[in-house]
Each structure stands twice: as structure tokens, then as C-alpha cells.
Design a protein around this motif. Sequence first.
Motif, PDB file in Angstrom:
ATOM      1  N   ALA A  33       0.849  -1.197   0.000  1.00 21.08           N
ATOM      2  CA  ALA A  33       0.000   0.000   0.000  1.00 21.08           C
ATOM      3  C   ALA A  33       0.886   1.250   0.000  1.00 21.08           C
ATOM      4  N   SER A  34       0.905   1.950  -1.107  1.00 18.25           N
ATOM      5  CA  SER A  34       1.644   3.206  -1.220  1.00 18.25           C
ATOM      6  C   SER A  34       1.034   3.995  -2.364  1.00 18.25           C
ATOM      7  N   THR A  35       0.543   5.182  -2.070  1.00 16.85           N
ATOM      8  CA  THR A  35      -0.107   6.008  -3.084  1.00 16.85           C
ATOM      9  C   THR A  35       0.935   6.845  -3.819  1.00 16.85           C
ATOM     10  N   LEU A  36       0.927   6.758  -5.145  1.00 15.86           N
ATOM     11  CA  LEU A  36       1.831   7.550  -5.973  1.00 15.86           C
ATOM     12  C   LEU A  36       1.122   8.816  -6.439  1.00 15.86           C
ATOM     13  N   ILE A  37       1.731   9.981  -6.141  1.00 13.22           N
ATOM     14  CA  ILE A  37       1.249  11.254  -6.663  1.00 13.22           C
ATOM     15  C   ILE A  37       2.273  11.706  -7.694  1.00 13.22           C
ATOM     16  N   ARG A  38       1.897  11.637  -8.973  1.00 15.80           N
ATOM     17  CA  ARG A  38       2.823  11.954 -10.062  1.00 15.80           C
ATOM     18  C   ARG A  38       2.484  13.321 -10.654  1.00 15.80           C
ATOM     19  N   SER A  39       3.411  14.283 -10.492  1.00 11.93           N
ATOM     20  CA  SER A  39       3.258  15.623 -11.073  1.00 11.93           C
ATOM     21  C   SER A  39       4.257  15.743 -12.211  1.00 11.93           C
ATOM     22  N   ASN A  40       3.745  15.509 -13.438  1.00 13.76           N
ATOM     23  CA  ASN A  40       4.630  15.474 -14.602  1.00 13.76           C
ATOM     24  C   ASN A  40       3.955  16.094 -15.828  1.00 13.76           C
ATOM     25  N   SER A  41       2.852  16.842 -15.558  1.00 10.37           N
ATOM     26  CA  SER A  41       2.135  17.430 -16.686  1.00 10.37           C
ATOM     27  C   SER A  41       1.415  18.686 -16.200  1.00 10.37           C
ATOM     28  N   PRO A  42       1.624  19.860 -16.845  1.00  8.50           N
ATOM     29  CA  PRO A  42       2.452  20.018 -18.032  1.00  8.50           C
ATOM     30  C   PRO A  42       3.939  19.819 -17.703  1.00  8.50           C
ATOM     31  N   GLU A  43       4.594  18.942 -18.468  1.00 10.54           N
ATOM     32  CA  GLU A  43       6.016  18.726 -18.218  1.00 10.54           C
ATOM     33  C   GLU A  43       6.807  19.990 -18.513  1.00 10.54           C
ATOM     34  N   ARG A 100       4.104   8.290  -2.184  1.00  8.73           N
ATOM     35  CA  ARG A 100       5.332   8.536  -2.953  1.00  8.73           C
ATOM     36  C   ARG A 100       5.065   9.696  -3.913  1.00  8.73           C
ATOM     37  N   PHE A 101       6.066  10.583  -4.017  1.00 12.89           N
ATOM     38  CA  PHE A 101       5.962  11.729  -4.925  1.00 12.89           C
ATOM     39  C   PHE A 101       6.942  11.536  -6.075  1.00 12.89           C
ATOM     40  N   MET A 102       6.431  11.701  -7.264  1.00  6.66           N
ATOM     41  CA  MET A 102       7.298  11.710  -8.446  1.00  6.66           C
ATOM     42  C   MET A 102       7.025  13.022  -9.182  1.00  6.66           C
ATOM     43  N   ILE A 103       8.070  13.881  -9.293  1.00 10.91           N
ATOM     44  CA  ILE A 103       7.924  15.229  -9.860  1.00 10.91           C
ATOM     45  C   ILE A 103       8.936  15.400 -10.977  1.00 10.91           C
ATOM     46  N   HIS A 104       8.495  15.938 -12.099  1.00  4.34           N
ATOM     47  CA  HIS A 104       9.417  16.165 -13.226  1.00  4.34           C
ATOM     48  C   HIS A 104       8.839  17.294 -14.081  1.00  4.34           C
ATOM     49  N   HIS A 105       9.515  18.484 -14.039  1.00  2.00           N
ATOM     50  CA  HIS A 105       9.017  19.646 -14.782  1.00  2.00           C
ATOM     51  C   HIS A 105      10.175  20.442 -15.371  1.00  2.00           C
ATOM     52  N   VAL A 106       9.883  21.144 -16.465  1.00  2.00           N
ATOM     53  CA  VAL A 106      10.860  21.964 -17.180  1.00  2.00           C
ATOM     54  C   VAL A 106      10.361  23.407 -17.186  1.00  2.00           C
ATOM     55  N   ASN A 107      11.237  24.355 -16.842  1.00  2.00           N
ATOM     56  CA  ASN A 107      10.880  25.769 -16.861  1.00  2.00           C
ATOM     57  C   ASN A 107      11.062  26.323 -18.272  1.00  2.00           C
ATOM     58  N   SER A 108       9.960  26.752 -18.878  1.00  2.00           N
ATOM     59  CA  SER A 108      10.032  27.387 -20.196  1.00  2.00           C
ATOM     60  C   SER A 108       9.257  28.703 -20.183  1.00  2.00           C
ATOM     61  N   THR A 109       9.286  29.398 -19.039  1.00  2.00           N
ATOM     62  CA  THR A 109       8.551  30.654 -18.899  1.00  2.00           C
ATOM     63  C   THR A 109       9.344  31.853 -19.417  1.00  2.00           C
TER      64      THR A 109
END
Length: 832
Positions: free
Chosen positions: A527-537, A555-564
Motif C-alpha cells: 500500500a503506497s499512493t503515488l502522486i505523479r506531477s509530470n504534466s504540463p512537463e 510517494r511523490f514523483m515530480i518532473h518539470h521543465v521551466n520554459s517561462t
Amino acid sequence: MNFKKLTMIAVLAAAQTALVVPAAGAEGAGTGSIETVQNFTMNAASGADGTSGVQQDGGQAAGMASNSFSGDQKNEVAGKDQAVTEGTTNQATTNQGTTNQGTTNQGTTNQGTTNQGATGQSTPGTTNGTPADNSGKTEDSQTGNVQPGDAQTDPASQNGSKDASDPTEEQGDDKSTGDVNGQTGTVTDQGKSGGTPVTFSDPLQAGPDQLILMMNSNKMYQNGKLYLAGQPMAVKNGVSYVAIRAMVERAGLKLTYDNKTKETIIMKDGKELRFKTNSNVYRVDGVSTKMKGPAYQQKNVFMVPLTSITQALNIPYTVDQPNKRVILTLSSKPVAAFTVSPKDIFAGETTVTYTTQTKVADGREIVDERWEGKEDVFKEPGQHTITHYVQDSSGQWSEPYTVTVNVLKPNEPPVANFTTDKEEYKMGEKVTITDLSTDDEDAIVSREWLNGRKAFFTPGPVTIRLIVTDKHGATSEFQKTINITNETLYTEDQFNKLFTDVGDKFAFDGSQVPSWKNLQYQISSEASTLIRSNSPETVYQEGILYRETGLGATRFMIHHVNSTGKNMKLYVIATNTYTDSPAQLTFENFGMGGPNPYPTLTGKVSTERYFQTMQNQSARQVVSLAPGESKVIMPDISKIKMKQGDTISVLSDAFSDLPIQYTFIMIDENKDPLKTLPFLTNLERDVHNRGTYPDSTRLIRYDDVVGDTPSRLVLGDDNQDPNLRGLDGIYGTEASNAGNFGVLYKITLSRVAPHTLITLNPRGGLYTGVVLVNGQPVQVAKNVSVNAPHEASVLYRTGNGEENVEIWYTAASGSNLPINLLFTPLPEVKTP
């Protein structure tokens, strides 16, 4: 008093050999120093009406009855013109002891009568109608805040006209009146009968760069010259005040006035100081500092607390109570300073650069300099001392500034060298190379090999070459030729399987892999909840990237690119959704990669650090949340700004005892995340994945023998290893975790055959990351990527017996899926 009596008094005054005036501290008297200026001895204790008793060197009274000086004549006496009211004549008179009734130099001819103490008509203890207690207050220490005597004379009015709204236009301020003779003087207190002489020694002399302020007076002495401030030093409510313009100009600075803000401005060392009438605060570059009392204007002269000026301008001072003076040290000398580069200097080789960092007082320039020991190229090794002096436009030389450098003997290039264990090898036989390269500083920074392979598979001579480079750029080359015979010990494929180091990769025919045995494994989960923040990548504007509520193991999985197009920061905010109970959030594992422009690298680094914290428990942290409270968690994420094009990857495990809402945002680097959060909107997702997924720790166990024949275990294909299914926490729509990024696989292979090679073979593209094998981290292809489908990275080799092997794996962000774990028998080991 009749005219006959007055005449007799004048005659008696003329017969005296010296004019004696009241000493400092006497009732009805001012200060008691004596200056000789241009053949006149001038009583430093000015009369209450602002005039001074003057006697000629011969001792005859200069102030004869009805005898006056013109304005020009007075200049000749004083050394510099002081402000004079138009249409009046300043009289060279002695103070008659009568109370000045507020009329100053109004054209009245003062009589040349000496002050005879008892015969004077002034009221004892008063000057200009103001009580004068000249007893003075003593200072607790000689370097503390100035607290001269309580009583002050009513400052003399300023002659002439000016704009009263601008305190910088003080009249009569800072006027030089000539040189001081520096002689010892004796002053007799005759303000009351029975007065005794008070002797002082050189009270007007001071060291270089010092300014003397006389208490209860407007007189200042600098470099042997007398200057007059617009108003005397005054005490109000226990605070000593001085005329600001006179002070700062003696320090070599200038005043300006801001008509809009009604502030007096001083510039010093690039800083802006602002003072305001009736305010007890001054500002330095906008930062407010409280003074001991408010600034004020006295007859159009701007007065400020003395200690505020010394503090604002960083001027040290001491208090000389016996001589009733304050001595300020004005550091006006230029300051020499310089740096030497480069760090490493070699005799006869290195050209040295000297960068000066000289400082001068405001408004001055460096006009000359002198060097000692300076050389552009030092000829001899050893310690060399360089000294620098500078002279500013005021003629002052700085103290010497010295730097000692260690000049090294000329750099010796490295020496490249190596040996091989044999001179001749079979094809496929391992070549053992031993690097013997040396450097006198042990500073070889790179090694470049040509034909430095572990084995060769074509017969004939082979030249192996090595080029080494030291930290100074010097290089050396060495080469050796070996011979490869026609005999074969191992094929290239056999050799790679046997001798490729763990973590390195080798090439093979990957087209055969799909035909290998596919291990049919069973999946269970923890039992482990995955919260995936990868969109908008790729993020193009500020906003909320993802929001979800989690309880328990998360569990946190985060992956983002700064294009501002600007610098941003990424934050994770945790909110206790309960308004009546505190919550506790415990972090167990944490790995972050970036920010940097390389998405694959950030994914690899975050995975590697995630596994490291599993081993050393260095990420363990407990965060408490009050009911309804919000906090920024995982603060390492927002420590460093994300530049345009930067990527951040994060993998982390935590546990909460109550439901916690997690909000992932990206905002301008200068904004406060908690204050900004209420005004942010949700950002639309792109083709990448975000969502919340249960059972994100997958358990795979295989209990049959593996490795006796070529076989494979497939991960991340959404077939044999199906994608996790969940929901988008913002929209509530169904989501599929493509590639199962963020899933932790715990794989147990209970029976791995002896002499089995285990490798990772990507099938979807480039891959790089880290895998735990029997608890030890193994890099996939080390500092490079392994390519699909014809490359494999070595993870493990079993020994002579059957083994239980555990592999923990999670897909690294930025890499491509699916992957295969390959199990192949090792070739038989042969003797050369």
C-alpha cells in the motif's frame, strides 16, 4: 557712569600688558582659549553678542573708545570674511559685561572698556539672557557619547539672508579664521572675585586627520586652522547637537537638499544618507536608523545629534573633558589595495596581473602611485613581496599595502607511461594495462587512450598510445606496440560477457532478445499512493501544476521543465485538511536532480539519491502541521532557482497520519509561495502524465531457475507489466501511468543459476539510471546512456553456486521505456 570715569577705565585698560578674559566654566563667560591670528591675540571666549575682545601684540587695548574697524579691516583680523549685516559696522570691542538684549552688531559703537569682573554690569551666570551653568557633565568613558555641559549660550543669530527652507544654505558656516599658534596659555577666571588661573597645554592641537569641536562653541580646529560652524554645539534634553553642514564639509563631503522630500542628503562611499527636520530618524539607502533626538533648525542652521553624524559617517571620536573638546578622527587618507593573479605563478613563465582596488575619500582622485617589488614576470622562484602606495589629489599618501606571493619553480610537464602484462596476445585474450604516468605535483587531470582496449580481435601489431595532461595544460605522450596472434581465445561476444565491468555497457545483437524465454512472474503490491506531477512537463506560465490529497504511505514523483522565459521556483505545499487536529508528516526517502538543462541527467541523479537515502536514512524528517496549517515541504526543491530551460526531477517517500492536501506550483523566484497560492489557477496538462495511483510499490517474485538459458523479464510495457490506473486529482478523470514512472519494483529471483550474467537492455530508446542489486547501487552505463536495442549494461554476475538475487528498480525520469532485464549463461573461462 559718566564720561570722565569711562575715560579713566579706558586708560587703565591700555596700560595692561595682557588682556585677561573669563576662563571656560566661569559664570557669564564663554570658552577660554586664546588664538594669535595675524599679529593679534584673540580671546576664544567670544562675547555674548558674537564679538571678540582683540588686543595688539604690544598689549595695548585694540578696542579704544569710539574706535571701530571697517568690514575690510575685520577681514584682515579674522583671516576670512564672516557674514555682516548690510549697513552696520562690526566694532572691535571688548565685552563690557552688560547683558546683550538681543541686538547684535546693529551699528552701535561699543566702548573700548575692558571687562573688570566686579565692575562689569552683566548678571552673573547669564549670557544673552540665558542661564549659563558651565559646570558641565562628565563623560562615563572617554570614547562614549558626548555629553558636554548642560548649559549653552543662546546661539548667535546669522547675519545675511538665505532660503530658510533649505538647511544646506547656512550662512557663516565653516569659515577659516587663520592658523593657531599652538602655544600654552593661561586664562584667569574673573567672572567672579577671587578667580584662579586655569592652565591648559596645546588644547587646539591634534594629530593628522583629526577634527576638534569645542564644547559650548561654534569653533572647530583642523590641521592647525580655526573654522566656525553656523551655530555652537548645543545640548537639548541631554543630547549634544552640531551644525551638520560644518561637520560633513570638514570630513570632505558635500550636502545637497531634496526640495520634494525636505531632506538633507549626504553621499559617502556610494551610500546615500538622508536627514529631515524634526525627525529622530535618518536613512541610509532607505534603511532607517533612530537618533538620540530629533534634528531641528536653529536660526536656519540644520542641527543634528553629534552621535548620529559619527555613526552615519563611521567617524570614531574621543571626549577631552578637561579641555572641553570633542576630537573626531577623519580617515581621509587613500587606501591602497590590489590582488595578484593567476593563483599559480611560475618563475620565468607566468605573466602576472595586478588588479588595484584603491579607495579614496569622496571627490578625490588618485594622482600618483609607487610600487616596490612588482615584476611582470618573476625570474626567480620563492617568496616575493610586492608593496603599493597611492597618493590622492589632496596630496596624502596611503599606508603601504603588501602582498606576498609564492613563485613556483617552472612547471615540469607530466610523464606518460604504462606497461602491459605481456608483449603478445591471442585474439580475445585480456590485455592488462598498468598506468605508470607521473607528475611532479600529482596533478594529472586527463588521460586519453588510443587502442587502450581490454582485448583485440584482429591479428597483427597494435600500437597503444596514452596522452596525459596536467592542471597547467602541459602534456606528455607514451606509446607501446603489442602483437596479436592468429589464435582465438574468446569471441568478442564471449569476452564482453565475461570481462565488461559492472556498470559498463557492451554491444550485442539485440534483435534476438524478443525470442528469448519471457519470465512469467506474478505481481503483488504494498500500500503506497503515488502522486505523479509530470504534466504540463514543460511549464510556460505560473500556476498550479497538480493538486491531490494523500493519507498514509505516499510517494511523490515530480518532473518539470521551466520554459517561462524567466527565473522560477518549484514548491510543494502541504495543507492539513483537518481544522481540529494537528497532523504529522514523516519523510523517509528523498532524491532530487537538477535544476539543470539535461532531463535525463536529472532523472538519473534523483533515482541515485533516492536509493542512497534508503541505505543511510539521511532524508528522515518529521513535519508537524497545525489544524488547517499550510507549509512548504521538501525545501531542497526551492533552494535553487530554475533558469529558462532547467529541469527538476524528484522522487520521495513520506507517511502522514491524517489526510494532507499537496499542491505543486511553479512561480516567479521572488514571490512568496504561501501568499501567492490563493491567486494561482490550474495549468492544463499536456501529453505527459499526471495523476494519483494506489499500490505503487510492486512486488515481483520468481522462484524457478533463471539464467541456465537466455531469458528476459519485461518491465514498463503495459502488457506483462500493466500501467497503474488512477485519477487526475484536479479534474477527477481517469488516468493511466504510462511507463509506470514512480513505481518502485522489488524483484526477488530466488534461484539464479551459477555463472549467470544479469544486464539491463532498453527497448524504447536511451536509458540511464541506478538499480539496487542485493542492496548495492549499480549505475546503468555509468556516465553515458545505454541505447536500445543493441546495447546492454552489466548489473551482476553470479559465482560458482546458485544464488538468491534481489533487484530494486524504479524508472528514471527522462529515460525511455520499456526495459528488459536479461539473464544469460556466462561463457566458459579459458586459460590463455
